[in-house]
Scaffold this motif. Structure first.
Motif, PDB file in Angstrom:
ATOM      1  N   LEU A 132       0.871  -1.318   0.042  1.00  0.00           N
ATOM      2  CA  LEU A 132      -0.159  -0.175   0.050  1.00  0.00           C
ATOM      3  C   LEU A 132       0.715   1.328   0.002  1.00  0.00           C
ATOM      4  N   LEU A 133       1.800   1.282   0.719  1.00  0.00           N
ATOM      5  CA  LEU A 133       2.775   2.607   0.974  1.00  0.00           C
ATOM      6  C   LEU A 133       3.695   2.536  -0.343  1.00  0.00           C
ATOM      7  N   GLU A 138       5.422   5.525  -4.985  1.00  0.00           N
ATOM      8  CA  GLU A 138       5.947   5.462  -6.311  1.00  0.00           C
ATOM      9  C   GLU A 138       5.053   6.165  -7.275  1.00  0.00           C
ATOM     10  N   GLU A 139       3.712   6.300  -6.894  1.00  0.00           N
ATOM     11  CA  GLU A 139       2.778   7.016  -7.938  1.00  0.00           C
ATOM     12  C   GLU A 139       3.311   8.562  -7.895  1.00  0.00           C
ATOM     13  N   TYR A 142       8.487   8.887  -5.939  1.00  0.00           N
ATOM     14  CA  TYR A 142       9.566   8.530  -5.229  1.00  0.00           C
ATOM     15  C   TYR A 142      10.247   7.272  -5.538  1.00  0.00           C
ATOM     16  N   GLU A 143      11.463   6.973  -5.104  1.00  0.00           N
ATOM     17  CA  GLU A 143      12.004   5.669  -5.292  1.00  0.00           C
ATOM     18  C   GLU A 143      11.789   5.077  -3.933  1.00  0.00           C
ATOM     19  N   VAL A 144      11.313   3.776  -4.123  1.00  0.00           N
ATOM     20  CA  VAL A 144      10.983   2.939  -2.642  1.00  0.00           C
ATOM     21  C   VAL A 144      11.829   1.701  -2.764  1.00  0.00           C
ATOM     22  N   GLN A 145      12.107   1.391  -1.545  1.00  0.00           N
ATOM     23  CA  GLN A 145      12.658  -0.101  -1.347  1.00  0.00           C
ATOM     24  C   GLN A 145      11.797  -0.607  -0.204  1.00  0.00           C
ATOM     25  N   THR A 224      -3.609   9.300   3.085  1.00  0.00           N
ATOM     26  CA  THR A 224      -2.509   9.471   2.180  1.00  0.00           C
ATOM     27  C   THR A 224      -2.210  10.889   2.079  1.00  0.00           C
ATOM     28  N   VAL A 225      -2.962  11.783   2.295  1.00  0.00           N
ATOM     29  CA  VAL A 225      -2.422  13.320   2.295  1.00  0.00           C
ATOM     30  C   VAL A 225      -1.548  13.468   3.502  1.00  0.00           C
ATOM     31  N   GLU A 226      -1.640  12.770   4.381  1.00  0.00           N
ATOM     32  CA  GLU A 226      -0.808  13.281   5.727  1.00  0.00           C
ATOM     33  C   GLU A 226       0.548  12.439   5.438  1.00  0.00           C
TER      34      GLU A 226
END
Length: 266
Positions: A132-133, A138-139, A142-145, A224-226
Motif C-alpha cells: 500500500l505504501l 511510487e505514484e 519517489y524511489e522506494v525500497q 494518504t495526504v498526511e
C-alpha cells in the motif's frame, strides 16, 4: 585490492569521466557480484540487500547495463561486462582521476545521494502495508525500497542509506524503537529521518518514539495526504542538512588550503 575491486574502481572512473557521477551502492553490489562470476540471481541479490526483487530486476539492473552500453558505446550485458571491462582496462588509461577513492565498505563515507524526489525505505512486517505504501509513494515519483523486518532494514541501510525511513513499531525480532536506536547510534546513519508508523496511539508511544530519535509519527490507519505531507517535510529537512554539511566541508577544505599556504592555523 583484488582484481574484481580494480575492475569496479575502473568502471567508476569511466562513469565519472563521462557523467561526473558514481554508481549507486546497489549498482556497485550488482556489478561486483557479476564480475566475481557469482551465480546469484537478481532476486537473491535483492533479498540479501533488503530490496524488492522487482525493483532490482526491472529497474536497477537494466539501467546499470544501459549505462555501461552508453559509456562504452557497445551492447553491455551481465554476461559480457567482465570481458569488456578487462579489455578496456588493459588498453585505456583512466579518463579522469577520481577525487575520492572508491571503496566497498558496508556504508559509503560519501554523502547520501538525493534522488529527484527522494529515496524512501519502508519497514513493516505486514506485506499488505508495504504494498500500500509502496504504491502510494511510487505514484508520486519517489524511489522506494522495502524491508520485511528490522534485521533486513539494517542490512539494506548498511548498503545504501535512504533519504527517509518509514518504520513500523510492532515487529518481531527487532521492534521499530530498537531499529531507530541502532541507526541513531551509528554516525553514518544517525541523521536519516525516521517516521514511525504505528497503530499505537497513546501519548506514551509517541513520546518514546521521539525519545529514541524519531523525527515524526503517523498513526494507523493513515491518510494518504498526511503520509505524503510528512514525507516531503522530512525530505526538505534532510536536503537542508546535506547542503549545510557540504558547505561545512567546503569551508574546511578552504581553511586547510589557507593553512598550507600561510603555514599558520586560521
Amino acid at each position: 585490492m583484488s582484481n574484481f575491486e580494480e575492475l569496479v574502481a575502473f568502471a567508476e572512473e569511466l562513469i565519472y569521466g563521462k557523467s561526473g557521477n558514481y554508481l549507486s551502492d546497489l549498482q556497485r553490489t550488482i556489478l561486483f557480484t557479476t564480475l566475481k562470476g557469482s551465480r546469484k540471481t537478481y532476486e537473491q541479490i535483492a533479498k540479501e540487500c533488503g530490496y524488492s526483487p522487482k525493483y532490482v530486476k526491472q529497474d536497477i539492473a537494466p539501467k546499470l547495463w544501459q549505462l555501461f552500453s552508453q559509456i562504452l558505446e557497445q551492447k553491455i550485458t551481465k554476461s559480457n561486462v567482465k570481458a569488456i571491462l578487462e579489455h578496456q582496462m588493459r588498453h585505456q588509461p583512466p579518463m579522469v582521476e577520481s577525487p575520492d577513492p572508491v571503496t566497498l565498505s558496508p556504508v559509503s563515507s560519501a554523502a547520501p545521494k538525493i534522488y529527484e524526489k527522494g529515496n524512501i525505505l519502508l519497514v513493516d512486517d505486514q506485506p499488505e502495508n508495504l504494498k500500500l505504501l509502496s504504491d502510494l509513494l511510487e505514484e508520486q515519483g519517489y524511489e522506494v525500497q522495502q524491508a520485511i523486518n528490522g534485521v533486513v532494514a539494517l542490512q539494506a541501510i548498511a548498503i545504501a542509506c535512504p533519504d527517509v525511513i518509514l518504520l513500523d513499531i510492532n515487529m518481531p525480532e527487532l521492534d521499530g524503537y530498537t531499529v531507530c536506536q541502532k541507526l541513531k547510534a551509528n554516525p553514518p546513519t544517525q541523521d536519516i529521518p525516521v517516521i514511525f508508523i504505528s497503530a499505537f496511539d497513546q501519548a506514551w508511544d509517541k513520546v518514546k518514539a521521539f525519545s529514541v530519535g524519531g523525527s515524526d509519527y503517523i498513526t494507523k490507519p493513515f491518510k494518504t495526504v498526511e503520509v505524503l505531507a510528512r514525507v516531503e517535510n522530512q525530505l526538505k529537512v534532510r536536503r537542508l542538512q546535506l547542503q549545510l554539511q557540504e558547505k561545512n566541508r567546503q569551508l574546511q577544505q578552504a581553511l586547510h588550503k589557507l593553512e598550507k599556504i600561510t603555514g599558520t592555523t586560521p
